[in-house]
Design an enzyme around this catalytic site. Sequence first.
Site, PDB file in Angstrom:
ATOM      1  N   GLU A  49      -1.329  55.065  39.612  1.00 39.98           N
ATOM      2  CA  GLU A  49      -2.530  55.599  39.001  1.00 39.98           C
ATOM      3  C   GLU A  49      -2.659  57.098  39.023  1.00 39.98           C
ATOM      4  O   GLU A  49      -3.306  57.861  38.752  1.00 39.98           O
ATOM      5  CB  GLU A  49      -3.865  55.344  39.917  1.00 39.98           C
ATOM      6  CG  GLU A  49      -3.957  53.739  39.931  1.00 39.98           C
ATOM      7  CD  GLU A  49      -5.359  53.285  40.339  1.00 39.98           C
ATOM      8  OE1 GLU A  49      -6.093  54.092  40.702  1.00 39.98           O
ATOM      9  OE2 GLU A  49      -5.649  52.198  40.113  1.00 39.98           O
ATOM     10  N   ARG A 101      -3.979  58.599  43.420  1.00 42.78           N
ATOM     11  CA  ARG A 101      -4.359  59.335  42.162  1.00 42.78           C
ATOM     12  C   ARG A 101      -3.799  60.637  41.981  1.00 42.78           C
ATOM     13  O   ARG A 101      -3.928  61.198  40.953  1.00 42.78           O
ATOM     14  CB  ARG A 101      -5.950  59.147  41.794  1.00 42.78           C
ATOM     15  CG  ARG A 101      -6.309  57.801  41.403  1.00 42.78           C
ATOM     16  CD  ARG A 101      -7.519  57.583  40.949  1.00 42.78           C
ATOM     17  NE  ARG A 101      -7.994  56.343  41.206  1.00 42.78           N
ATOM     18  CZ  ARG A 101      -8.590  55.769  42.328  1.00 42.78           C
ATOM     19  NH1 ARG A 101      -9.133  56.594  43.262  1.00 42.78           N
ATOM     20  NH2 ARG A 101      -8.757  54.773  42.627  1.00 42.78           N
ATOM     21  N   GLY A 167     -14.415  52.441  50.095  1.00 43.74           N
ATOM     22  CA  GLY A 167     -14.846  51.345  51.238  1.00 43.74           C
ATOM     23  C   GLY A 167     -16.092  50.592  51.017  1.00 43.74           C
ATOM     24  O   GLY A 167     -16.341  49.609  51.734  1.00 43.74           O
ATOM     25  N   ASP A 296     -22.396  47.651  41.186  1.00 46.34           N
ATOM     26  CA  ASP A 296     -21.250  48.409  41.672  1.00 46.34           C
ATOM     27  C   ASP A 296     -21.297  49.754  40.541  1.00 46.34           C
ATOM     28  O   ASP A 296     -20.181  49.815  40.204  1.00 46.34           O
ATOM     29  CB  ASP A 296     -20.117  47.593  41.571  1.00 46.34           C
ATOM     30  CG  ASP A 296     -18.706  48.324  42.142  1.00 46.34           C
ATOM     31  OD1 ASP A 296     -18.905  49.234  42.602  1.00 46.34           O
ATOM     32  OD2 ASP A 296     -17.935  47.568  41.891  1.00 46.34           O
ATOM     33  N   ASN A 385     -13.820  53.121  33.762  1.00 46.80           N
ATOM     34  CA  ASN A 385     -13.528  53.368  35.152  1.00 46.80           C
ATOM     35  C   ASN A 385     -12.814  54.519  35.765  1.00 46.80           C
ATOM     36  O   ASN A 385     -13.261  55.476  35.132  1.00 46.80           O
ATOM     37  CB  ASN A 385     -12.869  52.006  35.801  1.00 46.80           C
ATOM     38  CG  ASN A 385     -13.186  51.785  37.231  1.00 46.80           C
ATOM     39  OD1 ASN A 385     -12.864  52.617  38.217  1.00 46.80           O
ATOM     40  ND2 ASN A 385     -13.524  50.344  37.512  1.00 46.80           N
ATOM     41  N   TRP A 386     -11.951  54.469  36.659  1.00 49.56           N
ATOM     42  CA  TRP A 386     -11.284  55.858  36.986  1.00 49.56           C
ATOM     43  C   TRP A 386     -10.327  56.374  35.894  1.00 49.56           C
ATOM     44  O   TRP A 386     -10.239  57.643  36.263  1.00 49.56           O
ATOM     45  CB  TRP A 386     -10.695  55.730  38.457  1.00 49.56           C
ATOM     46  CG  TRP A 386      -9.527  54.730  38.094  1.00 49.56           C
ATOM     47  CD1 TRP A 386      -9.751  53.253  38.380  1.00 49.56           C
ATOM     48  CD2 TRP A 386      -8.452  55.007  37.824  1.00 49.56           C
ATOM     49  NE1 TRP A 386      -8.406  52.790  38.079  1.00 49.56           N
ATOM     50  CE2 TRP A 386      -7.677  53.962  37.530  1.00 49.56           C
ATOM     51  CE3 TRP A 386      -7.499  56.183  37.396  1.00 49.56           C
ATOM     52  CZ2 TRP A 386      -6.094  53.591  37.164  1.00 49.56           C
ATOM     53  CZ3 TRP A 386      -6.373  56.175  37.082  1.00 49.56           C
ATOM     54  CH2 TRP A 386      -5.605  54.921  36.916  1.00 49.56           C
ATOM     55  N   CYS A 602      -7.018  40.714  46.277  1.00 52.16           N
ATOM     56  CA  CYS A 602      -5.680  41.133  45.988  1.00 52.16           C
ATOM     57  C   CYS A 602      -4.902  39.852  45.072  1.00 52.16           C
ATOM     58  O   CYS A 602      -3.943  40.195  44.089  1.00 52.16           O
ATOM     59  CB  CYS A 602      -4.873  41.070  47.187  1.00 52.16           C
ATOM     60  SG  CYS A 602      -5.522  42.545  48.240  1.00 52.16           S
ATOM     61  N   MET A 642       0.458  42.368  53.379  1.00 50.07           N
ATOM     62  CA  MET A 642      -0.389  41.198  53.512  1.00 50.07           C
ATOM     63  C   MET A 642      -0.498  41.002  55.288  1.00 50.07           C
ATOM     64  O   MET A 642       0.192  40.666  55.954  1.00 50.07           O
ATOM     65  CB  MET A 642       0.628  40.169  53.229  1.00 50.07           C
ATOM     66  CG  MET A 642      -0.151  38.689  53.538  1.00 50.07           C
ATOM     67  SD  MET A 642      -1.718  38.313  52.645  1.00 50.07           S
ATOM     68  CE  MET A 642      -1.992  36.963  53.765  1.00 50.07           C
TER      69      MET A 642
HETATM   70  O1  LIG Z   1     -16.983  51.863  46.464  1.00 44.94           O
HETATM   71  C1  LIG Z   1     -15.792  52.082  46.619  1.00 44.94           C
HETATM   72  O2  LIG Z   1     -15.733  52.504  47.840  1.00 44.94           O
HETATM   73  C2  LIG Z   1     -14.756  52.087  45.750  1.00 44.94           C
HETATM   74  C3  LIG Z   1     -13.490  52.241  45.989  1.00 44.94           C
HETATM   75  C4  LIG Z   1     -12.382  52.083  45.145  1.00 44.94           C
HETATM   76  C5  LIG Z   1     -11.088  52.870  45.416  1.00 44.94           C
HETATM   77  O3  LIG Z   1     -11.165  53.252  46.469  1.00 44.94           O
HETATM   78  O4  LIG Z   1     -10.061  52.740  44.806  1.00 44.94           O
HETATM   79  C6  LIG Z   1     -12.727  51.885  43.750  1.00 44.94           C
HETATM   80  C7  LIG Z   1     -14.045  51.256  43.773  1.00 44.94           C
HETATM   81  N1  LIG Z   1     -15.060  51.558  44.448  1.00 44.94           N
HETATM   82  C8  LIG Z   1     -14.286  50.586  42.401  1.00 44.94           C
HETATM   83  O5  LIG Z   1     -15.903  50.238  42.407  1.00 44.94           O
HETATM   84  C9  LIG Z   1     -13.696  50.427  41.407  1.00 44.94           C
HETATM   85  O6  LIG Z   1     -14.061  49.872  40.253  1.00 44.94           O
HETATM   86  C10 LIG Z   1     -12.300  50.847  41.598  1.00 44.94           C
HETATM   87  C11 LIG Z   1     -11.317  50.705  40.743  1.00 44.94           C
HETATM   88  C12 LIG Z   1     -10.315  51.131  41.415  1.00 44.94           C
HETATM   89  C13 LIG Z   1      -8.660  51.111  41.004  1.00 44.94           C
HETATM   90  O7  LIG Z   1      -7.975  52.043  41.594  1.00 44.94           O
HETATM   91  O8  LIG Z   1      -8.523  50.459  39.940  1.00 44.94           O
HETATM   92  N2  LIG Z   1     -10.651  51.515  42.642  1.00 44.94           N
HETATM   93  C14 LIG Z   1     -11.984  51.407  42.796  1.00 44.94           C
HETATM   94 CA   LIG Z   2     -17.200  50.244  44.045  1.00 40.60          CA
END
Ligand SMILES: O=C(O)c1cc(C(=O)O)c2c(n1)C(=O)C(=O)c1cc(C(=O)O)[nH]c1-2
Ligand SMILES: [Ca+2]
Length: 676
Positions: A49, A101, A167, A296, A385-386, A602, A642
């Site tokens: 990412e 990232r 988290g 969320d 999303n991100w 996972c 794991m």
């Molecule tokens: O609530 C959190 O602490 C948290 C952490 C993360 C993360 O650290 O990657 C994600 C999310 N939420 C989340 O809601 C989410 O959709 C998400 C997508 C991803 C990703 O890297 O694809 N991380 C995260």
């Molecule tokens: Ca989250």
Amino acid sequence: MAVPDRDWPQHGRTTAEQRYSPLTQIDTHTVGRLGLAWYQDFDTFRGQEGTPLVVDGVMYVTTNWSKVEALNAATGAVLWRYDPRVPGNVAAKGCCDTVNRGAAYWEGRVYIGTFDGRLIALDARTGHQLWSVNTIPAEASLGGIRSYTIDGAPRVAKGVVMIGNGGAEFGARGFVSGFDGRTGALKWRFYTVPAPGNRPDGAASDTVLAQKAYRTWSPTGAWTRSGGGGTVWDSIVYDPQTDLVFLGVGNGSPWSYKVRSNGVGSNLFLGSIVAIRPETGEYVWHFQETPMDQWDFTASQPMMVLDLTIGGVRRHLLAQAPKNGFFYLLDAASGEFVSAIPYTFLNWADGVDPLTGRPRVVPDALWSLTGQTWMGIPGSLGGHNWAPMAYSPRTGYVYIPAQQLPEPFKSEKDFHLHAMGVNLGIDMAGLPDVPAVIAAVTSGVKGWLEAWDPVAGKVAFRVEHDTAWNGGVLATAGDLVFQGLATGGFEAYNARTGAVLYHFDAHTGIVAPPISYAVDGRQYVAVEAGWGGVFPLMGGALARYRNPGINHSRLLVFALDGHARLPAETRTGQLPTPITQTADQAQVPAGYDLYQHYCLACHGDNAVGGGVLPDLRFSGALASSDAFNAVVARGALTAYGMVGFSSVLAAQDVEKIRQFLISRAVARQAAETGKK
Ligand SMILES: O=C(O)c1cc(C(=O)O)c2c(n1)C(=O)C(=O)c1cc(C(=O)O)[nH]c1-2
Ligand SMILES: [Ca+2]
């Protein structure tokens, strides 16, 4: 400080985070000559990412497991590599793979957050470690009940390096820390949600939490044990013009608003943007996008700073397209609400209060209060999303990697907090193994590149993709927009029309955002390929549906007249291990419930792997209860991420999971045979 056109020194290139490159060698006329200049394989098949940085011809790349490498940005020659040796057992403490990232660069130093919670400064020339600090104070982990990981990029402002963590799906109390960029000494902490009993933390956030936030929470909700959430896991932006740092604050923990806060209060600062001062962490303003979060709906999505003329007035604005589906414009200096307009279809609110910007939430969407199932759009993965969006000042459009992933929300029976595994308060029943149902649900799953006109507040055009969870976006002064796709393409579009001007088959899904830079007068476009993030991990059949390929993790670098070629695809993915056993049907339903609770995050919903981590229906360990137990209970593969689950799963539970997986492997085998 002006950023040279050739460089990409910050996460979004400049402090405005617009992910816009002023380079023009590659433009709508020349893009037909684009080709792969060079590539470099990474040391993992996990997802990528990262946004690479480029400073003076050197590229700093971060990869899965928080590793860093410095490359000659013209040739790809490796200058140094740094591995923080993140222990494998922390993989299970994060929701969404051990991704990273990106790094931050400041005065000859490269800063990286590691998945196990460290912030590390490296000498940019040599890769030698200058300092390393544990950003997670011992008391924050509450004896290990709470979970903290770092996958976002640090942000430097006025010599202060800032980092948050993730988290909230497990149990966490969000906070951001600011460290002295030279020494690593802690300068301040800012907690995003109050402490139980309104206890002060001796932190920069004490006053504002006491004055504004504590009364927005039920004093007896489950948040008092789980931490409440509000993690700042991705976007932290610094705007020199206002001297403000904007924190994108995440969702509630647990998700269920009823469980978390007895269904009362707006739960500040969940789902909010909070503005603070870089040197002290002092609170300046906040804006809550999603009160009463139970979907969320993080406000952690990438933010950018835009100067726009709205209603005839030039304004300095903060822009965000968070998960909840509204595109927000706020006054950057004051946080004053300017507008919130849906950039995608959404059904949880029927608009916002025009004065305050507070959403008018549809009563049925409050699933934790109604006790009914709510089919939410967007779902928990958000309308965006991100994966970062980009802005072109030439076209005036913000390019959003948008998506639709509907999701049923339903309260979990008998919620209790437990160690390991997610703590959401939501029913984890997934998709049945019925092709017609999977096809029907998948028909609602969509992804597209959206050119959003932030002044008009409407869509200028859309480029439809085959599925959701596509890559971040780059805009350039050559009037091009670049994006990698979930289905494995790397594309260049005409920034004004969306016409496809270039396509490259990357052999693998791409989620990371591209960058552009120049060395010795030659313009390059670089992207980290590698299917990953949360959707391919937990998405199961939905993530696999249109993406049956094999994952590769590599850096791809393009230039005009590039003639490099990727090696021919020789991997066939996981080889099916013929399964001769039949499952003990009596154990399968309980095994399914345990799997959905501990393994789904996972290995995918209903044991269908989404293409990154192992699909357990193919696992050779299924044939032997001893071998299976060695991995699942005793952690034989901990080094690979794991972990062993013996602290939470008894031997009989592990066996139930094995029986469930055997039933799934048999079904897969039968379906395969049926096809032949
Ligand atoms: O609530 C959190 O602490 C948290 C952490 C993360 C993360 O650290 O990657 C994600 C999310 N939420 C989340 O809601 C989410 O959709 C998400 C997508 C991803 C990703 O890297 O694809 N991380 C995260
Ligand atoms: Ca989250």
